[in-house]
Scaffold this active site. Sequence first.
Site, mmCIF file in Angstrom:
data_model
loop_
_atom_site.group_PDB
_atom_site.id
_atom_site.type_symbol
_atom_site.label_atom_id
_atom_site.label_comp_id
_atom_site.label_asym_id
_atom_site.label_seq_id
_atom_site.Cartn_x
_atom_site.Cartn_y
_atom_site.Cartn_z
ATOM 1 N N CYS A 52 38.046 35.203 28.652
ATOM 2 C CA CYS A 52 37.514 36.569 28.706
ATOM 3 C C CYS A 52 38.297 37.439 29.694
ATOM 4 O O CYS A 52 38.369 37.128 30.886
ATOM 5 C CB CYS A 52 36.034 36.503 29.095
ATOM 6 S SG CYS A 52 35.353 38.016 29.772
ATOM 7 N N CYS A 55 36.276 38.815 32.581
ATOM 8 C CA CYS A 55 35.970 37.747 33.539
ATOM 9 C C CYS A 55 37.157 37.515 34.477
ATOM 10 O O CYS A 55 36.990 37.317 35.685
ATOM 11 C CB CYS A 55 35.638 36.444 32.813
ATOM 12 S SG CYS A 55 34.254 36.567 31.644
ATOM 13 N N CYS A 171 49.359 47.066 34.612
ATOM 14 C CA CYS A 171 49.502 45.992 33.611
ATOM 15 C C CYS A 171 48.293 45.056 33.614
ATOM 16 O O CYS A 171 47.997 44.415 34.624
ATOM 17 C CB CYS A 171 50.797 45.229 33.899
ATOM 18 S SG CYS A 171 50.879 43.566 33.220
ATOM 19 N N CYS A 174 49.082 41.409 34.325
ATOM 20 C CA CYS A 174 49.396 41.229 35.750
ATOM 21 C C CYS A 174 48.102 41.096 36.561
ATOM 22 O O CYS A 174 48.001 40.256 37.462
ATOM 23 C CB CYS A 174 50.215 42.403 36.283
ATOM 24 S SG CYS A 174 51.761 42.705 35.394
#
Length: 361
Positions: A52, A55, A171, A174
């Site tokens: 997820c 998450c 990003c 990232c």
Amino acid sequence: MAKSQIWFGFALLALLLVSAVADDVVVLTDDSFEKEVGKDKGALVEFYAPWCGHCKKLAPEYEKLGASFKKAKSVLIAKVDCDEQKSVCTKYGVSGYPTIQWFPKGSLEPQKYEGPRNAEALAEYVNKEGGTNVKLAAVPQNVVVLTPDNFDEIVLDQNKDVLVEFYAPWCGHCKSLAPTYEKVATVFKQEEGVVIANLDADAHKALGEKYGVSGFPTLKFFPKDNKAGHDYDGGRDLDDFVSFINEKSGTSRDSKGQLTSKAGIVESLDALVKELVAASEDEKKAVLSRIEEEASTLKGSTTRYGKLYLKLAKSYIEKGSDYASKETERLGRVLGKSISPVKADELTLKRNILTTFVASS
């Protein structure tokens, strides 16, 4: 002491060390959930799935929360992997991820947390519901931040193996990688010859272009003997990074940052230790001379290990054949206490090498 007792001691010590460095967020399972929750403390529980994205974004914030509340006796900060623990997630009505629920002290009737998903908001909520007054702890940063001013000095240092993440603040991948990458840096923070670093290649585009960065995140490894660097194409789980660094840098760390049982072991010296233990009293000095000679040929980080082998071999001869087992026992007791990471490394190396003396007796 019998060998079986010694090896049992090693196993027990390993368990103690794992417990000592466990995550500050308590991991719950189908079996342990109701043993921990609904008892003598309030509990904030995150129900999540490893795949997820939301998450993953929450993970560093939730870990910061766990670190801050780890000493709070009246509050538990916990999480459940719903991919693995489907039963308890179904029982508590989890239908999306992450779901965060608060369980009051003595109750298994949860209330859903609907506030912002950052450490500050979560801490305010837990303090209110749990009757605590905990301040957020500052989380140490072990990833070295690179800029055009320090890039060459750090990355091109021929005495260090350097892993660099070229990233962009916007990003998503990232952001997902960030908590894992910080853990990698924490694992290797005691290794003088290893650097885990990152560069904002959006802010410093020229450096990104110089090293062929065309997407984010891009990971490149700059070993001591190849400062042109090469792409890291391995997995992006903590264990993947740890295995890669151990292989390329000759280190021996586990994913908790502890030295493994292989740390400090030099096969050629192990063979000579076995000869030393088996030798008669008259022959031991000759074997000791060979250990000293072999240790003098070692290079790099193994030089340190050679000196330790020699020191322990001399102690073995001077103090008798039971020295190794007694010293191993003593080291086990010390390592089971709260000591600095530097001291733990020092004693673990000594214990690892002594294992050969004990096993050969």
